[in-house]
Design a protein around this motif. Structure first.
Motif: not given
Length: 499
Positions: A24-27, A301-306, A344-350
């Motif tokens: 969460g901190e990374n996002a 793959d954009t980490l959006r909830v489906v 890694y996911q957090a950086r991507a979602v941000g």
């Protein structure tokens, strides 16, 4: 022409992040760096599981024993080691690594990064709306102009064993934060947490009994579990593989007695359950978006909830028209339950949220490179046992099952000059899996002392799909463990002329 952004009220933010762990901190940091006003909602310690009860304290508990064992394997230093492991000093080191379970330093970091913090339990109560309940029962409603990110992590799974809950078993939290080492410890499970804690507590002087129905490190190459099991037994641990508890109770002396499927019993001062994880999605208000509390969350793959039903699809909106607003990163989406993958996911979602907030199509923007794909098949992981297990990508069995035409390359690490310097009687093994059609690596596993530092070279080779004919030109230094790359390539033969 100058444009002006309307001022936001105190409880309105661009992005709300539920969960203030490492992910969460990374996002939040990524969205804040992108110019979006961001708030983290956290009910416990900022820094989360990894900082206080998982990655960091467990490695602190393991490090003292690993360093001592390594010293004893080298002539000269072995003669200098005359004492036993300092248990209290190890626990003090663990406490220092966890900042003595204070998150004041993390609070200061949030402030310096321009990220707001709201303490309390957050749950969805509307579209882009989160209601936070404080420890005193007070409530506060937060609204987001762009996105809400769920980063609430996972918790230990307790198997349905009669009496187990009543004996108050340890989970990884209690095992990593213990202030007194028990005389004996029974561990239920054979995965990473079980293997690491068996290693740590054996080195700390506890009599460890590990009970694993499916064997040790079952998701790894078979030799990994075999080598770790041998080391644990040599260290004094008892391994009951292929067995499982059927009942648990506290005895009159306060010990835990486990009845086993095989008919025997195990008695220990404490019992640690390490049989898997469940999502921390209870009481998150997921019904607001047509989903059920307590479930893992599915993301693209954009980490959006489906959405999984017409109602949830309507509530969640879509990425294509800009109405999608709910994201999930880290353990909670069940893609890869590892801190580094969650970050890694957090950086991507941000980056994705920043791009969409600017009205930039993600696939056409500079942020497109950050859409999360590395957690599909190229997930690196280290199990910090002694010997260490480091792996990336597919196992040999997994590659064959996936339909690849492969060549399996195996090498005994004890034959390396670098290994002979590290330890007298070094024990270790390497395996690389080559996709013969493309002549690239699709999986690598190392087992041995200090192999964790080999893993990123393998990760680069697998993720970047470096052709075998180029790997020949990546010359390893001598004498180091990295020489294993040359030996594996020699086994493979010349590209296009597989031996």
């Amino acid at each position: 022409m100058t444009t002006h952004t309307p001022a936001l009220s105190a409880d309105t933010y661009d992005v709300i992040v539920l969960g203030g762990g490492a992910v969460g901190e990374n996002a939040a940091d990524r969205t804040a760096q992108g110019g979006l006003r961001t708030v983290i909602v956290e009910s416990a310690l900022v820094g989360g599981e990894c900082s206080y009860w998982a990655c960091m304290p467990s490695k602190a508990l393991l490090r003292s024993g690993a360093a001592l064992a390594a010293a004893r394997r080298v002539p000269g230093s072995a003669e200098a080691v005359t004492g036993s492991l300092g248990v209290l000093a190890t626990l003090r080191s663990r406490d220092a690594v966890t900042s003595h379970y204070s998150d004041s330093g993390q609070e200061k970091w949030l402030e310096s990064a321009g990220i707001a913090l709201v303490r309390g339990h957050g749950r969805l109560t509307g579209t882009r709306e989160v209601t936070v309940t404080g420890s005193d029962g007070s409530t506060r409603i937060l609204t987001a102009t762009h996105a809400v990110v769920l980063s609430t992590g996972s918790a230990a799974l307790l198997p349905d064993v009669p009496g187990l809950v009543d004996v108050q078993p340890w989970t990884s939290r209690e095992a990593t934060s213990v202030q007194t080492v028990p005389a004996s410890l029974a561990i239920i499970g054979g995965g990473v947490v079980a293997a690491e804690m068996a290693t740590a507590y054996t080195s700390l002087g506890a009599q460890v009994t590990l009970i694993a129905r499916s064997g040790l490190l079952g998701g790894s190459e078979p030799f990994a579990g075999e080598l770790v099991a041998t080391a644990l037994r040599e260290g004094g641990a008892t391994l009951l593989l292929g067995d499982s508890p059927t009942a648990a109770r506290r005895t009159d002396t306060g010990d835990v007695e486990l009845t086993l499927a095989s008919g025997g019993t195990v008695t220990a001062s404490e019992v640690l359950v390490a049989t898997g994880r469940v999502p921390q999605t209870q009481d998150l208000g997921l019904a607001v978006v047509g989903l059920a509390d307590g479930d893992w969350l599915t993301v693209d793959d954009t980490l959006r909830v489906v959405g999984e039903s017409p109602a949830s699809v309507a509530a969640l909106g879509t990425a294509t028209d800009g109405s999608g607003w709910l994201y999930a990163v880290g353990d909670v989406n069940h893609r890869a339950l590892l801190t580094h993958q969650g970050k890694y996911q957090a950086r991507a979602v941000g980056d994705v949220i920043v791009a969409r907030a600017a009205g930039t199509p993600v696939d056409d923007s500079p942020w497109g490179a950050h859409v999360a794909t590395a957690d599909h098949s190229a997930v690196p992981q280290v199990t910090f046992t002694d010997p260490e297990v480091a792996s990336i990508g597919l196992t040999a069995a997994g590659a064959v099952k996936a339909g690849y035409q492969v060549k399996i390359l195996d090498y005994d690490l004890s034959n390396l000059g670098g290994a002979s310097v590290l330890a007298d009687g070094y024990v270790g093994r390497a395996r690389a899996i080559v996709d013969l059609d493309r002549e690239v690596l699709i999986g690598v596993t190392f087992v041995g002392q200090d192999v964790a530092e080999l893993l990123h070279s393998a990760t680069i080779a697998v993720v970047a799909e470096v052709p075998i004919n180029r790997l020949w030109h990546a010359v390893p230094s001598y004498p180091t463990l990295s020489e294993v790359w040359l030996r594996l390539l020699e086994q493979y033969g010349r590209p296009g002329h597989v031996g």
